[in-house]
Design an enzyme around this catalytic site. Structure first.
Site, short mmCIF file in Angstrom:
data_model
loop_
_atom_site.label_atom_id
_atom_site.label_comp_id
_atom_site.label_asym_id
_atom_site.label_seq_id
_atom_site.Cartn_x
_atom_site.Cartn_y
_atom_site.Cartn_z
N ARG A 35 3.26 -50.90 7.70
CA ARG A 35 2.96 -52.34 8.15
C ARG A 35 2.65 -52.10 9.67
NH1 ARG A 35 5.22 -57.56 8.90
NH2 ARG A 35 3.84 -59.03 7.97
N ILE A 61 -1.30 -61.68 9.83
CA ILE A 61 -0.99 -60.68 8.78
C ILE A 61 0.30 -61.46 7.97
CG2 ILE A 61 0.56 -59.50 10.53
CD1 ILE A 61 0.14 -56.81 8.56
N SER A 62 0.10 -61.52 6.44
CA SER A 62 0.88 -61.94 5.86
C SER A 62 2.33 -61.46 5.71
CB SER A 62 0.51 -62.03 4.21
OG SER A 62 -0.86 -62.61 4.12
N GLN A 63 3.14 -62.37 5.33
CA GLN A 63 4.76 -61.86 5.23
C GLN A 63 4.81 -60.82 4.28
OE1 GLN A 63 6.82 -64.99 3.22
NE2 GLN A 63 8.88 -64.13 3.81
#
Ligand code: SAM
Length: 663
Positions: A35, A61-63
């Site tokens: 990530r 950017i998603s969790q």
């Protein structure tokens, strides 16, 4: 980098597995994709924190958890063709590409799409293709898709996306009437025209902006939803589909349902009242199976230690102490003097008969109320092993003599009338016995455990009755901590491989942190303490019913009555189970993730103790809880019946009055 790899592993363990993501392929993919290479430069050190991070064009950017949850919900398979709407950084597309055959991802911001495409190519994700455009229209040229993941929240489910699903395909999308609050939905295409819809709980995404999403100014686009095509599964329907039917209680298949808990150190079995026969019978059937097939040797119940010790001597064929005192004579007698318990006790005695090897199964009490019998038991023990010590103990316990019959008045007397408090003597007595363990326990460890536990009980009870006067959480916590510690002493006494079944009310065995008890009143309980100590090796099983009859009293110390249990309230968990339609069943929450999530939202649950007051049922017996967090599983009997208290009619001819205890 090794450091990032470590952080990533920890993220998988704590943020994903720890929150209930179970799919091993998803966890593996999340452990592979770096990530830190998808966040904006300068944000790398935050890459494994538990949240979304900003990227260009005011997007995110998603969790990590959300990416894992959506990937799991989409049930991606190695040959699947996937569409992702909302490429953003490209991170979720990279994860999907580890799980599926090919991934098309579409982003409305050309800059984001360009950077994501470069990133993905540079890192070798060559089964990913990035497109620029309005993803609410889907990607007709590439359709159909086995799965579509939408990473932004829309006002409704775009029909363009539904129609681009293959039959059997899954569309996972956040949908909500407000831009900043959505439910995560999974829409599964069942046939050309039929879709099923399930919800996975509340989420918060950036808005899905486009022809079939929100307009740029936050208004809802007009053209998107054709109602009536989607079949929404209600919660009772979901429960009905997930609940496992119960074989008859006497059928070996009933016990076998609980084989899945064979490896646990402690299995805690609850009850939603202290006077329901089905709860006792089911607990007995589960316990028999765990004892016979899986080496459990401890049955620890919400009963007073000295009373249960008398039963224990009976079931383990040990000599009675012969004090003439009958166990379970105090209110509420029906809780342990009933035909279901008698049958189970008889079974335990038979099971232990002539047992050539291995530990026999024992019956132990965790509770603290019978201080008088505990004092008598300690004195009788010391009279036998150390008469001098017995004389000292008599003197010390003498301080409590005025209160032995009515210990509840002790606290008030000490606090308001200046009576001497007995704490120091009682504690010293307990310590003295524990210090002599080596001398006393050598010849008869069982009797030592009994005496030590009685001495501990007296110390806990002395304190309990003092602080009970104030009410509040402290006395409850002391009692449950004592019960938990007692369980620990019994397990320790039988060695590291010992395993226990606990029988206690739902209010003791359901993790208090997820009920009003813990959240509002700061109360803890055995279930919570067991989870904290044994983690996955503790299993908490709650019990429930819709209606029927129950044995209870109207007031403390009152007569036992057989009362009608009112049908469960429409806003309760019990009503969901009732509406599911099964006469009985077993629901293990982790087996159906989408149902588990839907049940998380706290709602009312019914707690009947030894007192039942139907006229004030809501205030007296209902409390809020989050059931799938409070319990690991739930055993359901739609209609239940009261226990039958033991009376002379249950005594076979020629057997003395003390049957079944034979004391
Ligand atoms: N999956 C992304 C990741 O892993 O970084 C996170 C995406 S972010 C939460 C949502 C993205 O959806 C934003 O980049 C936004 O620009 C994009 N988006 C919103 N509406 C869209 C639409 N109609 N078509 C394509 N992309 C859209």
């Amino acid at each position: 980098m090794a450091e990032f790899a470590q952080l990533r592993d920890r993220m998988v363990e704590v943020q994903l597995a720890g929150r209930g993501v179970r799919d091993r392929r998803v966890l593996k993919a999340m452990a592979q994709v770096p990530r830190e290479r998808f966040v904006e430069s300068g944000f790398e050190e935050f890459a494994y924190e538990d949240g979304a991070l900003p990227i260009a064009n005011a997007q995110t950017i998603s969790q990590p958890y959300i990416v894992a949850l959506m990937s799991e919900a989409a049930e991606l398979k190695p040959a699947d063709k996937v569409l992702e709407v909302g490429t953003g950084s490209g991170y979720a597309a990279a994860v999907a590409s580890r799980l599926a055959g090919s991934v098309h991802t579409i982003e409305r911001h050309a800059d984001l799409a360009r950077i994501a495409a470069l990133r993905l190519a540079a890192q070798g994700y060559d089964n990913c293709v990035v497109h620029t455009g309005d993803g609410t229209r889907g990607l007709p040229a590439e359709a159909p898709f086995d799965a579509i993941l939408v990473a932004a929240g829309g006002p409704t489910v775009p029909n363009a996306l539904k129609s681009q699903l293959a039959v059997g395909g899954r569309l996972v999308i956040p949908v909500g009437a407000r831009e900043d609050e959505q439910s995560l939905l999974r829409v599964t295409r069942r046939s050309e025209a039929e879709y099923d819809e399930e919800t996975f709980g509340a989420v918060r995404f950036v808005p899905l902006i486009g022809e079939h999403g929100w307009a740029e100014d936050g208004t809802r686009a007009a053209s998107n939803h054709i109602p009536g095509r989607t079949r929404f599964r209600s919660l009772p329907e979901m429960i009905g589909a997930a609940i496992e039917p119960l074989p008859a209680l006497e059928d070996p298949a009933f016990g076998a349902l609980f084989d899945r808990f064979a490896q646990c150190r402690v299995v805690l079995l609850g009850e939603a009242s202290h006077g329901t026969s089905e709860f006792y019978q089911a607990r007995a059937a589960i316990t028999r199976h765990l004892i016979e097939k899986h080496g459990f040797t401890i049955v620890a119940v919400e009963a007073d230690w000295p009373d249960a010790a008398a039963i224990d001597r009976y079931v383990r064929h040990r000599a009675s102490r012969g004090s003439g005192e009958r166990p379970f004579e105090r209110f509420p007698t029906w809780m342990w003097r009933n035909t279901d318990v008698a049958a189970f006790v008889a079974w335990m005695r038979k099971h232990n008969e002539g047992k050539p090897t291995g530990e026999p199964a024992g019956f132990f009490g965790l509770d603290i109320y019978n201080m008088r019998s505990s004092i008598a038991a300690v004195l009788a023990y010391l009279d036998g092993v150390d008469p001098e010590a017995a004389a000292v103990a008599r003197e010390r316990y003498g301080c409590l003599t005025p209160w032995q019959r009515e210990p509840s008045t002790y606290g008030r007397a000490v606090l308001t009338e200046g009576y001497r408090k007995c704490e120091a003597e009682i504690l010293r007595q307990c310590q003295d016995i524990l210090k002599k363990e080596l001398d006393y326990a050598a010849s008869d460890p069982d009797s030592f455990l009994d005496a030590a536990q009685n001495a501990r009980l007296i110390a806990s009870a002395e304190r309990y009755y003092r602080i009970m006067y104030y009410g509040g959480a402290e006395s409850w916590n002391l009692r449950d901590t004592h019960m938990f510690e007692t369980l620990g002493h019994i397990l320790d006494a039988q060695g590291p491989r010992s395993k226990a079944v606990v029988w206690a009310h739902n209010s003791h065995i359901g993790d208090a942190r997820f009920t009003e008890m813990g959240a509002v009143r700061d109360e803890l309980n055995i279930g919570q303490l067991c989870r904290e100590k044994f983690a996955e090796a503790a299993c908490l099983i709650g019990f429930g019913t819709h209606t029927g009859t129950v044995a209870a009293a109207s007031d403390w110390d009152g007569e036992m009555e057989v009362m009608q249990v009112r049908p469960s309230r429409p806003d309760s968990y019990e009503r969901l189970f009732h509406d599911a339609g099964a006469a009985s069943g077993f629901l293990e929450f982790r087996r159906d993730e989408s149902l588990r999530r839907c049940l998380l939202e706290p709602r009312l649950e019914r707690f009947i103790g030894v007192i039942y007051r139907p006229s004030t049922e809501l205030q007296s017996h209902y409390a809020e809880a989050s059931m799938p967090q409070q319990f690991d599983a739930f055993l359901w009997f739609d209609e239940t019946h009261s226990v039958r208290p033991l009376g002379p009619e249950h005594r076979p001819t020629g057997v003395p009055d003390t049957y079944p205890f034979g004391l």
